[in-house]
Design a protein around this motif. Structure first.
Motif, short mmCIF file in Angstrom:
data_model
loop_
_atom_site.label_atom_id
_atom_site.label_comp_id
_atom_site.label_asym_id
_atom_site.label_seq_id
_atom_site.Cartn_x
_atom_site.Cartn_y
_atom_site.Cartn_z
N PHE A 96 1.39 -3.59 -7.18
CA PHE A 96 2.66 -4.03 -6.58
C PHE A 96 2.62 -5.48 -6.14
CE2 PHE A 96 2.81 0.63 -5.32
CZ PHE A 96 3.65 0.98 -6.35
N SER B 24 4.26 12.02 -10.15
CA SER B 24 4.51 10.63 -10.53
C SER B 24 5.33 9.94 -9.45
CB SER B 24 5.27 10.57 -11.87
OG SER B 24 4.52 11.18 -12.89
N GLY B 25 5.12 8.66 -9.33
CA GLY B 25 5.85 7.90 -8.33
C GLY B 25 7.32 7.74 -8.70
N ARG C 21 -1.31 7.97 0.67
CA ARG C 21 -1.02 6.63 1.18
C ARG C 21 -2.10 6.29 2.19
NH1 ARG C 21 3.09 9.76 0.50
NH2 ARG C 21 2.76 10.71 2.54
N GLY D 105 -3.40 2.63 -11.14
CA GLY D 105 -1.95 2.64 -11.29
C GLY D 105 -1.34 1.26 -11.19
N ARG D 106 -0.11 1.21 -10.82
CA ARG D 106 0.65 -0.03 -10.78
C ARG D 106 0.13 -0.96 -9.69
NH1 ARG D 106 6.80 1.70 -10.29
NH2 ARG D 106 7.13 -0.47 -10.92
N GLY E 30 0.71 5.60 -3.23
CA GLY E 30 1.00 6.54 -4.30
C GLY E 30 1.90 7.66 -3.83
N PRO E 31 2.38 8.48 -4.76
CA PRO E 31 3.27 9.58 -4.37
C PRO E 31 2.56 10.67 -3.57
CG PRO E 31 2.71 9.71 -6.69
CD PRO E 31 2.18 8.41 -6.20
N GLU F 272 -0.34 1.29 -6.39
CA GLU F 272 -0.04 2.72 -6.42
C GLU F 272 -1.34 3.52 -6.37
OE1 GLU F 272 3.20 5.22 -8.86
OE2 GLU F 272 1.61 4.37 -10.11
N SER F 273 -2.32 3.08 -7.13
CA SER F 273 -3.70 3.56 -7.10
C SER F 273 -4.52 2.49 -7.80
CB SER F 273 -3.85 4.90 -7.81
OG SER F 273 -3.67 4.75 -9.21
N VAL G 158 8.18 1.57 -0.59
CA VAL G 158 7.00 2.43 -0.54
C VAL G 158 6.40 2.33 0.85
CG1 VAL G 158 4.65 2.80 -1.40
CG2 VAL G 158 6.48 2.19 -2.99
#
Length: 550
Positions: free
Chosen positions: A87, A390-391, A224, A84-85, A220-221, A80-81, A373
């Motif tokens: 994946f 937020s995602g 990308r 961040g998460r 990310g939201p 995500e970043s 995503v």
């Protein structure tokens, strides 16, 4: 007889061409419209075959010294970043067996290093050999006059002069002015996507964690794209897709700086923006690699998506294929007809590499579908004016999360041919119906048209790589210990004879012979009693019918 050779463009392919020719005693003029070697990293994947060529020209060790340490080039990640998460991740070495295969496939290894370092090191090597690049000299016209190549060149003072050459290597990039002047068309989609790019310096070591790899897909939201690590410590780039209704001007320094912060997820990091720009992703190959005394080499001949890292490498390998042939012709070892084989051999490889790169790019969508995503969807530059968001919840978060995670893992593993393909690094075969016709993983073998496999043999100073026994300025006949050398006394002067004292399993038995070209590809292999076969192979290479038996 003095020959005049010119190279247009001092990028990777042009500089390697220049060094290869200088090593063979061929003087060249090399012109480039820039101020010097590129200053931004740009390409970063130096595959195993290109590393072998760098070793041949005496540049591998210097590049290895500035490349990312091997233990930092371990994986590809989807996040995500950076904060961040996570994946998913794909380890570049799948298991012990694949690691052993890669380690044993060559005396050298792939490198992760910026193109700026590549060009600086090879330019320095060219200077060591007595060559120099004429920077700030732009080719403004190219034409054929009889059997000569004529270049019109504008120098730094704005003066235009004409020069005629016996041969010209057009290494002047994707927008090649030489190619356009000659009217050589490109075949394939001219634009698949337009990317904004930002090169930056930042210490991200505290954010990388278990990623430890050169490519990080960010989904990310708000942003990308792809984070590319060159030394995987301080030198980075962010690439993101430009929407159809936006222009590169919409992705200026302020926008790219904000997108970088959202991609890494840490506003305390100190970022130095080194350059912003844009580039066009296309998938094209020229409909011919030669027009009279002009040859297209590198990006002037082909443009690939970067997925697979084959662009720079294919260009360097073009140069390697052409240099020895040009030297043979100029030194009177072969007729000019030998040069016809450059396009015959390199165009199928370029087309196959283009198709593979495009397939890699399209296949990434499988991860998007499994995860929900879109990592390479266009980025709205106006997002930087809005508060961070937020995602959304993903399939991996729901009741069926385990199943969704398995699907994501499978989709990531399906990308392995994109990031780990020894076949595309070492396995191309000249003269085959398809240059990569063999299915499955790379398997070293002696095959006509293929690269001579790596092996260790006993030399005067101990164990050495088999390739080091092959001459770069002549053909080499490797013979097993049982071959009667007395029967080979009529070898042409273009052939160096090397006896291998030890049997090499699955490669060379006591009575075998292997004829190797100066570029390390197998021209012929047979048994000691097949003098007619050897003669036929020599005639084919030298474009002659003089030999009947050897």
């Amino acid at each position: 007889m003095n020959h005049r050779i010119a190279i247009v463009g001092a990028g990777a392919a042009g500089l390697v061409s220049a060094v290869l020719l200088r090593q063979r005693g061929i003087a060249v003029d090399i012109f480039d419209d820039g101020d010097g070697p590129c200053t931004l990293p740009q390409a970063h994947v130096i595959n195993t075959r290109t590393s072998e060529i760098l070793a041949e020209i005496g540049a591998f060790e210097a590049l290895r010294a500035v490349a990312a340490p091997i233990d930092r080039v371990e994986s590809i990640a989807w996040v995500e970043s950076l904060t961040g998460r996570r994946f998913g991740r794909m380890d570049l070495i799948k298991d012990a067996a694949s690691g052993a295969l890669r380690a044993g496939a060559s005396a050298v290894h792939a490198l992760n290093v910026g193109q700026n370092h590549f060009e600086q090191v090879v330019a320095a090597r060219f200077a060591e050999l007595g060559g120099s690049v004429r920077y700030r000299n732009r080719v403004v016209g190219s034409q054929i006059d009889g059997d000569k190549a004529v270049l019109s060149i504008r120098n730094a003072d704005g003066d235009i002069s004409k020069y005629d050459y016996d041969y010209v290597l057009a290494c002047d990039g994707a927008r090649s002015s030489v190619r356009e002047s000659l009217g050589i068309a490109m075949v394939g989609p001219p634009s698949i996507a337009r990317y904004a790019s930002a090169y930056f310096t930042a210490d991200l070591s505290h954010l990388i964690g278990d990623i430890r790899g050169p490519v990080v897909f960010v989904g990310g939201p708000d942003v990308r794209g792809v984070l590319i690590g060159f030394d995987i410590a301080n030198s980075w780039a962010l690439m993101c897709v430009i929407p159809p209704d936006s222009t590169p001007d919409d992705f200026g320094p302020d926008v790219m700086r904000e997108l970088i912060y959202r991609a890494i997820g840490d506003r305390t990091a100190t970022i130095r923006l080194d350059g912003v720009g844009s580039w066009n992703m296309s998938a094209q190959v020229a409909d011919d690699f030669r027009r009279g005394p002009f040859f297209l080499v590198g990006d002037s001949a082909h443009r690939f998506p970067p997925t697979g890292g084959l662009g720079l490498n294919t260009g360097v390998q073009d140069a390697h294929n052409l240099a020895w042939k040009l030297a043979f012709v100029l030194q009177g070892k072969a007729p000019a007809a030998l040069l016809e084989s450059y396009a015959e051999e390199r165009m199928p490889v370029a087309r196959a590499n283009c198709a593979h790169s495009l397939e890699n790019a399209m296949k990434l969508a499988e991860i998007d579908a499994a995860l929900g995503v879109s990592f390479l969807a266009p980025v709205d530059p106006a997002v930087v004016t809005r508060a961070e968001t937020s995602g959304p919840a993903l399939a991996i978060d729901g009741e069926d999360g385990d199943e969704a995670r398995r699907a994501v893992a499978q989709a990531i593993e399906a990308q392995r041919p994109h990031f780990d393909s020894l076949t595309h690094e070492l396995g191309y075969v000249y003269g085959a119906c398809e240059p990569y016709s063999e299915a499955g993983p790379y398997a070293p073998s002696v095959r006509q048209g293929g690269r001579l496999p790596h092996a260790l043999v006993d030399g005067p100073q101990g164990s050495v790589g088999l390739h080091t026994l092959c001459a770069g300025d002549s053909l080499t006949l490797l013979v097993g210990k049982d071959v009667d050398i007395g029967t080979l006394s009529d070898l042409p002067g273009e052939v160096a004879l090397r006896r291998i004292s030890d049997d090499l399993p699955d490669m060379l038995t006591g009575s075998d012979m292997i004829l190797v070209r100066p570029d390390g590809h197998v021209a012929w292999n047979g048994r000691d009693q097949d003098g007619a076969g050897l003669a036929a192979a020599l005639n084919a290479i030298l474009r002659s019918d003089m030999l009947t038996t050897v």
